[in-house]
Design a protein around this motif. Sequence first.
Motif, short mmCIF file in Angstrom:
data_model
loop_
_atom_site.label_atom_id
_atom_site.label_comp_id
_atom_site.label_asym_id
_atom_site.label_seq_id
_atom_site.Cartn_x
_atom_site.Cartn_y
_atom_site.Cartn_z
N THR A 129 -7.66 2.45 7.18
CA THR A 129 -7.54 3.88 6.90
C THR A 129 -6.42 4.49 7.71
O THR A 129 -6.06 4.00 8.79
CB THR A 129 -8.85 4.64 7.21
OG1 THR A 129 -9.18 4.45 8.59
CG2 THR A 129 -10.00 4.13 6.35
N PHE A 143 -5.58 8.03 3.81
CA PHE A 143 -5.51 6.94 2.83
C PHE A 143 -6.53 5.86 3.19
O PHE A 143 -6.82 5.65 4.37
CB PHE A 143 -4.11 6.33 2.83
CG PHE A 143 -3.03 7.32 2.47
CD1 PHE A 143 -2.75 7.62 1.15
CD2 PHE A 143 -2.31 7.97 3.47
CE1 PHE A 143 -1.77 8.56 0.82
CE2 PHE A 143 -1.33 8.91 3.15
CZ PHE A 143 -1.07 9.20 1.82
N CYS A 145 -7.38 1.74 2.18
CA CYS A 145 -6.95 0.50 1.50
C CYS A 145 -7.89 -0.64 1.92
O CYS A 145 -8.57 -0.53 2.93
CB CYS A 145 -5.56 0.09 1.95
SG CYS A 145 -4.31 1.30 1.64
N PHE A 197 1.98 -1.34 5.49
CA PHE A 197 1.18 -0.12 5.46
C PHE A 197 1.50 0.75 6.68
O PHE A 197 1.73 1.95 6.57
CB PHE A 197 -0.31 -0.49 5.44
CG PHE A 197 -1.26 0.68 5.46
CD1 PHE A 197 -1.58 1.34 4.28
CD2 PHE A 197 -1.82 1.12 6.64
CE1 PHE A 197 -2.46 2.42 4.29
CE2 PHE A 197 -2.70 2.19 6.66
CZ PHE A 197 -3.01 2.84 5.48
#
Length: 250
Positions: A129, A143, A145, A197
């Motif tokens: 996150t 976000f 993932c 990321f």
Amino acid sequence: MILELDCGNSFIKWRVLDALAGEVVSEGVVDSNQALIDRLHIIKSLSLRNCRLVSVRTNEETGALIGLIEREFNIPIVCAKPAREMSGVRNGYEDYERLGLDRWLAMLGGFHLAAGDACLVLDFGTAVTADFVAADGEHLGGFICPGMPLMRNQLRTHTRKIRYGDEAAERALSSHVPGRTTVEAVERGCSLMLRGFVLTQLELARAHWGEDFTVFITGGDAELVDGAAPEARIVPDLVFVGLAMACPLS
Ligand SMILES: Nc1ncnc2c1ncn2[C@@H]1O[C@H](COP(=O)(O)OP(=O)(O)O)[C@@H](O)[C@H]1O
Ligand SMILES: CC(C)(COP(=O)(O)O)[C@@H](O)C(=O)NCCC(=O)O
Ligand SMILES: [K+]
């Protein structure tokens, strides 16, 4: 002594604090409720007075753990609850109760440690996150993932020929050169996804705040992105920092 628990989707992170000195007496990671109880019972001169916990598990699962701790140690337990606003941070979710409590506590901890700076909080657990908190305490959102365990397992379960063991996986991560075996290709590939990321989140944070922000990295797999953000503060106990803020014990 205070028992602190962070119940994630895969593991329970626990620690025991000395109530007066605030020092960590003992800590660890377990994969089941019973393993937690067994582990606590072998601590010499354990004398628990309180427990505070955060959980992203179902109410049933969290309730079962609470019941077990009450039976074993007969102590009061406080659970972190969702809030619209706390310690200067304003929850940015449309429905504030839907924001994961581990994310919320990590934000509270990060905003507190950043001492007035905007912050980007990255957590590498079962899921990965990112959360953005502006210098005025407004949570801009974030976000979610899949994390390393989920990425790896999706490949294992949705392909026919990706199969390997944990030891080979660990060895494969000693480098990030292109893989020459399946295990190297997968482990390094997923690890690079996580690094990518981090870089994307840093770009977004710079677009919002220029260079004026603090990056926090936490979660069990934080070391997989080691070095991807040299300016980041690696704070393994960030959720516990926020837990103490959300659940003070009088
Ligand atoms: N002592 C440990 N026990 C289990 N997993 C660990 C440990 N240290 C690091 N990890 C890593 O932590 C990851 C899980 O992170 P964690 O933050 O505990 O997730 P969650 O909060 O979703 O349960 C696992 O993928 C594992 O690789
Ligand atoms: C995003 C999470 C799955 C992360 O959990 P974790 O990887 O720490 O086990 C958790 O914070 C959660 O269930 N959140 C609720 C959904 C949300 O935050 O929007
Ligand atoms: K977590």
